[in-house]
Design an enzyme around this catalytic site. Structure first.
Site, PDB file in Angstrom:
ATOM      1  N   ARG A  86      -5.454 -19.411 -58.921  1.00 41.28           N
ATOM      2  CA  ARG A  86      -5.410 -20.506 -57.957  1.00 41.28           C
ATOM      3  C   ARG A  86      -6.732 -21.299 -57.831  1.00 41.28           C
ATOM      4  O   ARG A  86      -6.785 -22.602 -57.773  1.00 41.28           O
ATOM      5  CB  ARG A  86      -4.883 -20.146 -56.569  1.00 41.28           C
ATOM      6  CG  ARG A  86      -3.412 -19.512 -56.569  1.00 41.28           C
ATOM      7  CD  ARG A  86      -2.921 -19.050 -55.194  1.00 41.28           C
ATOM      8  NE  ARG A  86      -2.793 -20.320 -54.531  1.00 41.28           N
ATOM      9  CZ  ARG A  86      -3.525 -20.688 -53.542  1.00 41.28           C
ATOM     10  NH1 ARG A  86      -4.623 -20.164 -53.247  1.00 41.28           N
ATOM     11  NH2 ARG A  86      -3.525 -21.781 -52.854  1.00 41.28           N
ATOM     12  N   CYS A 144     -14.526 -16.559 -70.357  1.00 41.98           N
ATOM     13  CA  CYS A 144     -15.262 -17.808 -70.858  1.00 41.98           C
ATOM     14  C   CYS A 144     -14.845 -18.936 -70.759  1.00 41.98           C
ATOM     15  O   CYS A 144     -14.352 -19.792 -71.764  1.00 41.98           O
ATOM     16  CB  CYS A 144     -15.445 -17.319 -72.509  1.00 41.98           C
ATOM     17  SG  CYS A 144     -15.873 -15.651 -72.793  1.00 41.98           S
ATOM     18  N   GLU A 145     -14.968 -19.399 -69.669  1.00 41.62           N
ATOM     19  CA  GLU A 145     -14.545 -20.968 -68.939  1.00 41.62           C
ATOM     20  C   GLU A 145     -15.376 -21.054 -67.602  1.00 41.62           C
ATOM     21  O   GLU A 145     -15.472 -20.164 -66.728  1.00 41.62           O
ATOM     22  CB  GLU A 145     -13.091 -20.895 -68.431  1.00 41.62           C
ATOM     23  CG  GLU A 145     -12.144 -20.585 -69.474  1.00 41.62           C
ATOM     24  CD  GLU A 145     -11.617 -21.959 -70.489  1.00 41.62           C
ATOM     25  OE1 GLU A 145     -12.166 -22.879 -69.981  1.00 41.62           O
ATOM     26  OE2 GLU A 145     -10.957 -21.603 -71.336  1.00 41.62           O
ATOM     27  N   GLY A 163       7.887 -23.916 -48.514  1.00 45.24           N
ATOM     28  CA  GLY A 163       6.896 -24.647 -48.412  1.00 45.24           C
ATOM     29  C   GLY A 163       5.625 -24.543 -47.135  1.00 45.24           C
ATOM     30  O   GLY A 163       4.664 -25.095 -46.985  1.00 45.24           O
ATOM     31  N   GLY A 182       8.530 -18.850 -49.864  1.00 45.41           N
ATOM     32  CA  GLY A 182       7.864 -18.205 -50.684  1.00 45.41           C
ATOM     33  C   GLY A 182       6.421 -17.771 -50.248  1.00 45.41           C
ATOM     34  O   GLY A 182       6.121 -16.487 -49.553  1.00 45.41           O
ATOM     35  N   ARG A 183       5.587 -18.514 -50.266  1.00 45.59           N
ATOM     36  CA  ARG A 183       4.098 -18.233 -49.876  1.00 45.59           C
ATOM     37  C   ARG A 183       3.999 -17.663 -48.540  1.00 45.59           C
ATOM     38  O   ARG A 183       3.125 -16.853 -48.147  1.00 45.59           O
ATOM     39  CB  ARG A 183       3.196 -19.575 -49.948  1.00 45.59           C
ATOM     40  CG  ARG A 183       1.740 -19.370 -49.714  1.00 45.59           C
ATOM     41  CD  ARG A 183       1.179 -20.580 -49.691  1.00 45.59           C
ATOM     42  NE  ARG A 183       1.472 -21.679 -50.530  1.00 45.59           N
ATOM     43  CZ  ARG A 183       0.851 -21.848 -51.585  1.00 45.59           C
ATOM     44  NH1 ARG A 183      -0.078 -21.221 -52.025  1.00 45.59           N
ATOM     45  NH2 ARG A 183       1.416 -22.589 -52.599  1.00 45.59           N
ATOM     46  N   TYR A 232       1.513 -16.248 -55.583  1.00 42.02           N
ATOM     47  CA  TYR A 232       0.964 -17.214 -56.658  1.00 42.02           C
ATOM     48  C   TYR A 232      -0.584 -16.687 -57.053  1.00 42.02           C
ATOM     49  O   TYR A 232      -1.093 -17.558 -57.686  1.00 42.02           O
ATOM     50  CB  TYR A 232       0.783 -18.691 -56.018  1.00 42.02           C
ATOM     51  CG  TYR A 232       2.170 -19.173 -55.754  1.00 42.02           C
ATOM     52  CD1 TYR A 232       3.286 -19.438 -56.679  1.00 42.02           C
ATOM     53  CD2 TYR A 232       2.249 -19.566 -54.472  1.00 42.02           C
ATOM     54  CE1 TYR A 232       4.236 -20.045 -56.088  1.00 42.02           C
ATOM     55  CE2 TYR A 232       3.420 -19.715 -53.907  1.00 42.02           C
ATOM     56  CZ  TYR A 232       4.493 -20.162 -54.634  1.00 42.02           C
ATOM     57  OH  TYR A 232       5.767 -20.527 -54.413  1.00 42.02           O
TER      58      TYR A 232
END
Ligand SMILES: *Cc1c(COP(=O)(O)O)cnc(C)c1O
Length: 424
Positions: free
Chosen positions: A321, A351-352, A245, A284-285, A379
């Site tokens: 993200r 297309c969003e 974390g 992780g990150r 991520y």
């Protein structure tokens, strides 16, 4: 040389951005864009910060591979002696392929299936991090039926607020993760009584992109209280696992350095008489996030009345993200030049309207220029999708002056593999 602050081993040599000794525009030219580039030295440096914090202690670092599960990245950590935290059967197969030893693997996640448990028991993983009382019963049944003993740690929800984005905070009462603090002792007593299980540890993981030490210290106090209660009830715990974390610098964030954080945590552990225990952590990150960048090409500039758009060839399917968490990624040119900057929303072709990568960025760019989206090691590729039938990007791992292609660009045929046309 001109180091990019917060991005070790990414620097300008003259006006050209490099990862270690490799020019990024040369990689973009050779492999095309979008292209993820990782610095091996940056990953190992992030790992070394934890190792410094653990000098003289009994700690096993289990890389939380969901942050970036590409085989080449896993190999770097396996060769550096890391264990792995996995959250699915697919991750188990990947990490075994990358050369991990089964006993160095711990299995987290709220929804493990029976098939995943069977496979993990068959290969002999080190520990299951169990997240509910119901899961404990199923794991006991699966292990007993297989004639195996499952080593278990119970994930406790310590109910502390990590003060991060709600989607990546996991240790609050309202979150789906772990066993409630007040149910923990009863759950351990049940685990100790069930066949096919051996209690080995306790774990927690309070969230992600945490930039403050206070939530860790609070969680630690609550976990240590539980260790005392559990051991007081006659159930020995071999290890204490504090999860992952720790945040990274995306946009001037100032998380504690891993060694500084652990100096504080060990001060508390020593004060409470737990300093010589066996610990595990699951970062992780903080091991990969700032070791990666996504290279992209400007396709079009589209000036507008309210907004100017800079349309790039990377999109939310490559870099999810911003769309998922309104996250910030710094965006810099691969080649510095003196052109006047304009303010753009940097957007992808999907297309969003949610397909934006950066908002209100000052950039001096033209169509055909290349950019690096920074902090893209964690991520991003592991969350990439094929939305809009866009193939996933290629990936390169840089090691000194060498660049290794670790994933080929996905083709349309790759994407359609396994699909079946209807009969005539
Ligand atoms: C995601 C996760 C981690 C790693 O979190 P980071 O924020 O990437 O360090 C560790 N443990 C568990 C159980 C996780 O789900």
């Amino acid at each position: 040389m001109n180091q990019l602050p917060g991005h070790p081993h990414f620097a300008w040599h003259g006006d050209a951005l490099h990862a270690e000794q490799v020019r990024l525009d040369a990689l973009a030219q050779q492999y095309g864009t979008p292209l993820f580039v990782y610095s091996k030295a940056s990953m190992l440096e992030a790992l070394a910060a934890y190792q410094r914090g653990f000098a003289g202690r009994k700690v096993k670092i289990c890389y939380a591979m969901k942050a970036n599960s590409s085989l080449g990245v896993l190999q770097v950590f396996a060769r550096a002696g890391c264990g792995f935290d996995i959250v699915s059967g697919g991750e188990l197969e990947r990490v075994l392929t990358a050369g991990a030893q089964p006993q160095d693997i711990i299995f987290s996640g709220v929804g493990k299936t029976r098939a995943e448990m069977q496979r993990a028991l068959a290969v002999g993983i080190g520990c299951f991090n169990v997240e509910s009382e119901a899961e404990l019963e199923v794991l006991s049944a699966v292990a007993s039926a297989a004639g195996k003993t499952a080593a278990v740690s119970i994930r406790v929800n310590p109910n502390v607020d990590p003060k991060t984005h709600p989607y990546i905070s996991t240790g609050l009462k309202g979150n789906k993760f772990g066993v409630a603090h007040e149910r923990t002792l009863a759950t351990y007593q049940r685990a100790a009584a069930l066949p096919g299980l051996k209690v080995v540890g306790i774990d927690c993981h309070i969230g992600s992109q945490i930039t403050d030490t206070a939530p860790y210290l609070d969680a630690m106090d609550r976990i240590l209280d539980l260790v005392e209660a559990i051991e007081g009830a006659g159930i020995a715990l071999q290890h204490i696992d504090f999860g992952g974390g720790l945040g990274i610098n995306y946009n001037g964030d100032q998380p504690p350095a891993a060694d500084a954080l652990w100096a504080q945590l060990f001060a508390k552990l020593d004060a409470r008489g737990f300093g010589d225990r066996q610990f595990m952590i699951e970062p992780g990150r903080s091991l990969v996030g700032n070791a990666g960048a996504c290279l992209t090409e400007v396709l079009y500039l589209k000036p507008g009345e309210q907004k100017n758009f800079c349309i790039i060839d990377a999109a939310m399917n490559d870099l999810p993200r911003p769309a998922m968490y309104q996250a910030y990624h710094a965006i810099v040119p691969l080649q510095r030049k003196d052109s006047a900057a304009e303010t753009y929303d940097v957007v992808g072709p999907v297309c969003e309207s949610g397909d934006w990568i950066g908002r209100d960025r000052a950039l001096g760019v033209q169509a055909g220029d290349r950019l690096a989206v920074l902090s893209a090691g964690a991520y991003c590729m592991s969350m990439a999708s094929n939305y809009n039938t866009r193939g996933r990007a290629a990936e390169v791992l840089v090691d000194g002056a060498q660049a290794h292609l670790i994933r080929e660009r996905e083709t349309a045929a790759d994407q359609m593999r396994g699909e079946k046309l209807l009969p005539q």
